[in-house]
Design an enzyme around this catalytic site. Sequence first.
Site, PDB file in Angstrom:
ATOM      1  N   TRP A  51       0.784  -1.463   0.164  1.00  0.00           N
ATOM      2  CA  TRP A  51      -0.017  -0.260  -0.127  1.00  0.00           C
ATOM      3  C   TRP A  51       0.461   1.280   0.040  1.00  0.00           C
ATOM      4  CZ3 TRP A  51      -3.966  -1.409  -2.200  1.00  0.00           C
ATOM      5  CH2 TRP A  51      -5.214  -2.250  -1.391  1.00  0.00           C
TER       6      TRP A  51
ATOM      7  N   ASP B 194      -1.342   6.755   6.181  1.00  0.00           N
ATOM      8  CA  ASP B 194      -2.436   5.553   5.949  1.00  0.00           C
ATOM      9  C   ASP B 194      -2.552   4.857   7.086  1.00  0.00           C
ATOM     10  OD1 ASP B 194      -4.078   3.717   5.228  1.00  0.00           O
ATOM     11  OD2 ASP B 194      -3.127   3.230   3.350  1.00  0.00           O
TER      12      ASP B 194
ATOM     13  N   LYS C 187     -11.926  -1.858   6.785  1.00  0.00           N
ATOM     14  CA  LYS C 187     -11.205  -2.609   7.200  1.00  0.00           C
ATOM     15  C   LYS C 187     -11.626  -2.466   8.543  1.00  0.00           C
ATOM     16  CE  LYS C 187      -8.775  -2.716   3.860  1.00  0.00           C
ATOM     17  NZ  LYS C 187      -7.361  -2.495   3.200  1.00  0.00           N
TER      18      LYS C 187
HETATM   19  C1  PLP Z   1      -6.936  -1.845   2.313  1.00  0.00           C
HETATM   20  C2  PLP Z   1      -6.239  -0.764   1.991  1.00  0.00           C
HETATM   21  C3  PLP Z   1      -6.270   0.324   1.094  1.00  0.00           C
HETATM   22  C4  PLP Z   1      -6.733   0.425  -0.305  1.00  0.00           C
HETATM   23  O1  PLP Z   1      -8.449   0.460   0.530  1.00  0.00           O
HETATM   24  P1  PLP Z   1      -9.148   0.922  -0.896  1.00  0.00           P
HETATM   25  O2  PLP Z   1     -10.317   0.611  -0.193  1.00  0.00           O
HETATM   26  O3  PLP Z   1      -9.788  -0.336  -1.445  1.00  0.00           O
HETATM   27  O4  PLP Z   1      -8.906   1.454  -2.102  1.00  0.00           O
HETATM   28  C5  PLP Z   1      -5.088   1.193   1.288  1.00  0.00           C
HETATM   29  N1  PLP Z   1      -3.650   1.316   2.340  1.00  0.00           N
HETATM   30  C6  PLP Z   1      -3.868   0.278   3.112  1.00  0.00           C
HETATM   31  C7  PLP Z   1      -3.280  -0.315   4.582  1.00  0.00           C
HETATM   32  C8  PLP Z   1      -5.331  -0.508   3.197  1.00  0.00           C
HETATM   33  O5  PLP Z   1      -5.609  -1.434   3.999  1.00  0.00           O
END
Ligand code: PLP
Length: 361
Positions: A101, A171, A195
């Site tokens: 990511w 993030d 998540k």
């Molecule tokens: C799942 C995830 C993403 C991507 O998320 P989307 O909403 O599917 O774009 C980005 N960063 C992390 C840390 C993730 O776990």
Amino acid sequence: MARVYNFSAGPAVLPEEVLQEAAAEMMDYQGSGQSVMEMSHRSKVYDNIIKEAEADLRDLLEIPDNYKVLFLQGGASQFFAEVPMNLMKNKKAAYIITGQWAKKAYKEALIYGEAVAVASSEDKTFSYIPDCSDLDIPEDADYVYICENNTIYGTKFKTLPNTKGHLLVSDVSSCFLSEPMDITKYGVVYGGVQKNIGPAGVVIAIIREDLITDDVLPGTPTMLKWKTQADADSLYNTPPCYNIYICGKVFKWIKKMGGLSAMKEHNEKKAKILYDFLDESKMFKGTVVKEDRSLMNVPFVTGDKELDAKFVAEAEKAGFVNLKGHRSVGGMRASIYNAMPVEGVEKLVEFMKKFEKENTK
Ligand SMILES: *Cc1c(COP(=O)(O)O)cnc(C)c1O
């Protein structure tokens, strides 16, 4: 009703109480005669829902007044572009690459300017967090970017990097609301909610007010300019109304559980049960450095691909689902987010012990 123990990395398990409440309110939300899915996002009743969600989130994270909370669409992946579009004044930023990511965010930033990879743990398949106490961060970097919890690899920053006075962008998709955090240490904190918070389709961004300006990269679409969203209190266009409503319910559930300190205790308890077993097992092994272990995502392997596959298949039959590791890592991964009960982890470990016994000669 047969509910499984769902160890999915995302979309993921949600609190049963929240699902039941939503079900009870499906046909008639609090006497409005409508489902939240059907009502205008400009109605008084919806305005209360989104305002209350924001207020509860502010309470939980103790978000200071000089930070805006935005409910956005496009997933965390779209936000990878929004960060440089809104923050790259000098067209330069430092990225710490601790997994897929972070790497995707870095690659996206390269479209807009000079993204500099100042640290990486790719040399050992992202199984650790690099030392970030004294990085070579360009003086004129607009920000330092991290992915705080690495969903796929199961590592987490236990200390934030020394940004040497630069803005920190994080993030937190897979550790959002799993424990208290000090928002003042960041310029921008954001995450997809699927998540640990709610249904896919919402990104929550917490952004220091002075970073929300008209000074964005040329060509930035109106919708992706944070100022557009902030000026309209996340109602510039139709937001993902229903999903925000569910997020609001999850915030209330966390408050009822005792807030983020209680959540941290609950998550540490679950993680300890699983990691302790991985440390003593002769068959199953954790894949990351102990100090950097995530409380949320726990990857593990047997070292034998066929045995891994057998384990995943038998676990599923026994009601433990979505344990297959990410396609890039293989093996298994148990995501044990806020809504996973302690009992779910205890039972998984019992099952792993039984499997180990049955499959050891
Ligand atoms: C799942 C995830 C993403 C991507 O998320 P989307 O909403 O599917 O774009 C980005 N960063 C992390 C840390 C993730 O776990």
